[in-house]
Design an enzyme around this catalytic site. Structure first.
Site, PDB file in Angstrom:
ATOM      1  N   CYS A 306      73.297 150.716  32.479  1.00  0.00           N
ATOM      2  CA  CYS A 306      72.743 151.090  33.781  1.00  0.00           C
ATOM      3  C   CYS A 306      71.470 150.297  34.061  1.00  0.00           C
ATOM      4  O   CYS A 306      70.634 150.109  33.167  1.00  0.00           O
ATOM      5  CB  CYS A 306      72.445 152.591  33.813  1.00  0.00           C
ATOM      6  SG  CYS A 306      71.739 153.182  35.367  1.00  0.00           S
ATOM      7  N   CYS A 308      69.267 151.210  36.531  1.00  0.00           N
ATOM      8  CA  CYS A 308      68.371 152.010  37.360  1.00  0.00           C
ATOM      9  C   CYS A 308      66.953 151.980  36.797  1.00  0.00           C
ATOM     10  O   CYS A 308      66.711 151.601  35.640  1.00  0.00           O
ATOM     11  CB  CYS A 308      68.868 153.450  37.487  1.00  0.00           C
ATOM     12  SG  CYS A 308      68.544 154.525  36.071  1.00  0.00           S
TER      13      CYS A 308
END
Length: 379
Positions: A306, A308
């Site tokens: 990920c 993020c």
């Protein structure tokens, strides 16, 4: 110019899923999409600025809860829900029907509406199709939902038939009561439980009313996943192809992909924010409960795949520490990650549709996520 329009871009040759764009008075958004839920004019622990960082272009707020607190008149006086919460993207408000039927044990359904008690203080309340429209007109959302009956699962055929017929009559009353057709679009809700004949009846009745969009209600209410998928398979083809299709209350990764494959454009659910407050995270390798002891000295990210803000900057050990201590920042981090994960997943779904490979994407995602394993844990 209609307030809500749907632009079809492409149909996936491999699955039949569709890529599109919905245009609203407060901007457009690509579909299929997931809508973060901001029940009380806020997505819990997350700011509007952070939602924009995640590329969220539409959120959902709740008519019932905003009616009770702070009241639609205060929101209207503030300039509407967009100004009140400092969100300039699209907003969908549900009708309050689901909350009336799920939060109140003491309710009485009549043709004019529903008599029930406030879940906060026990006060007697009444909500009708006309009242639901009045509240949503005052809130100023881009997409309003018709007031419908939300029958329990399972329900008998006879009960469901009566409920479908009442929901159709209420939908007509919602259209008559809708005060701002140039600024707000009103979606109808198809009901009928698991009964194909009743879903057909509901879809036929609502399609004749020419709503600018349609939702499928009465799913994700306790039925097995295979039942939900079966209902989608015979219900979605009944919906107009030139208007948005919305599956209410669905937010698990597998159901988002399965729903998109079956022609759904819009989804919403409190799942990613609710489980985040328990320390449960969605990752590319399945569910991760970060509060578990084995992560006390794990200095890697929640999800190594990920990109993020949370996964770039914070470790499982640190987030576990915050969650275990009930620190609000820990819940902010897990919530941010979960919402980002689902919004990114829908972006990947859209790319797969555009490249005619959504079936292959599903197979690979389910394999990595662990859905294909015996006794796989879902949410």
């Amino acid at each position: 110019m209609k307030p809500i329009t749907y632009e079809h871009i492409k149909t996936c040759k491999q699955t039949g899923a569709r890529l599109g764009k919905v245009h609203t008075p407060h901007g457009s958004f690509d579909t299929p999409t997931f809508m973060p839920v901001g029940t009380l004019a806020t997505v819990k622990t997350i700011s509007p600025e952070e939602l924009k960082e995640m590329n969220a272009n539409i959120i959902l707020s709740n008519t019932y809860h905003l009616w009770l607190r702070p009241g639609q008149d205060i929101v209207k006086e503030a300039g509407g829900l967009h100004k009140f919460m400092n969100w300039d993207g699209a907003i969908l408000t549900d009708s309050g029907g689901f909350q009336v039927f799920s939060l109140s044990d003491m309710r009485e359904i009549k043709e004019e509406g529903v008599h029930f008690r406030n879940h906060l203080n026990g006060e007697k309340l009444f909500l009708s199709p006309e009242k639901a429209m009045h509240i949503q007109n005052a809130l100023g959302s881009d997409i309003m939902m018709a007031f419908d009956e939300c029958p329990p699962y399972p329900a008998t055929y006879d009960y469901m038939k009566s409920s479908v017929e009442r929901t159709s009559r209420w939908a007509e009353r919602c259209l008559e009561a809708h005060q701002c057709p140039s600024d707000q679009g009103l979606f109808g809700i198809i009901q009928g439980g698991e009964y194909e004949e009743l879903r057909k009846q509901s879809a036929r009745n609502l399609a004749s009313m020419d709503f600018p969009g349609y939702a499928i209600g009465g799913l994700s209410v306790g039925e097995p996943k295979d039942v939900m998928n079966r209902v989608l398979e015979f219900t979605t083809p009944l919906m107009p192809t030139n208007k948005p299709r919305y599956l209410m209350g669905v937010g698990s990764p597998d159901s988002l992909i399965d729903g998109a494959i079956r022609g759904i454009d819009m989804f919403d659910c409190v799942l990613p924010t609710r489980i985040a407050r328990n320390g449960t995270c969605m990752t590319s390798n399945g569910r991760l409960v970060v509060r578990n002891a084995k992560y006390a000295r794990d200095f890697g990210p929640i999800d190594e795949n990920c990109d993020c803000h949370v996964c770039k900057n914070y470790s499982r050990a640190y987030i576990r520490h915050l969650v275990k201590c009930n620190e609000t920042y820990g819940f902010r981090l897990t919530t941010y990650h979960n919402l980002y994960f689902l919004l990114k997943l829908m972006e990947q779904v859209r790319i797969a549709i555009s490249e005619d490979r959504l079936g292959d994407f599903k197979e690979a995602f389910f394999e990595q996520y662990g859905f294909n394993q015996p006794n796989a844990k879902n949410f």
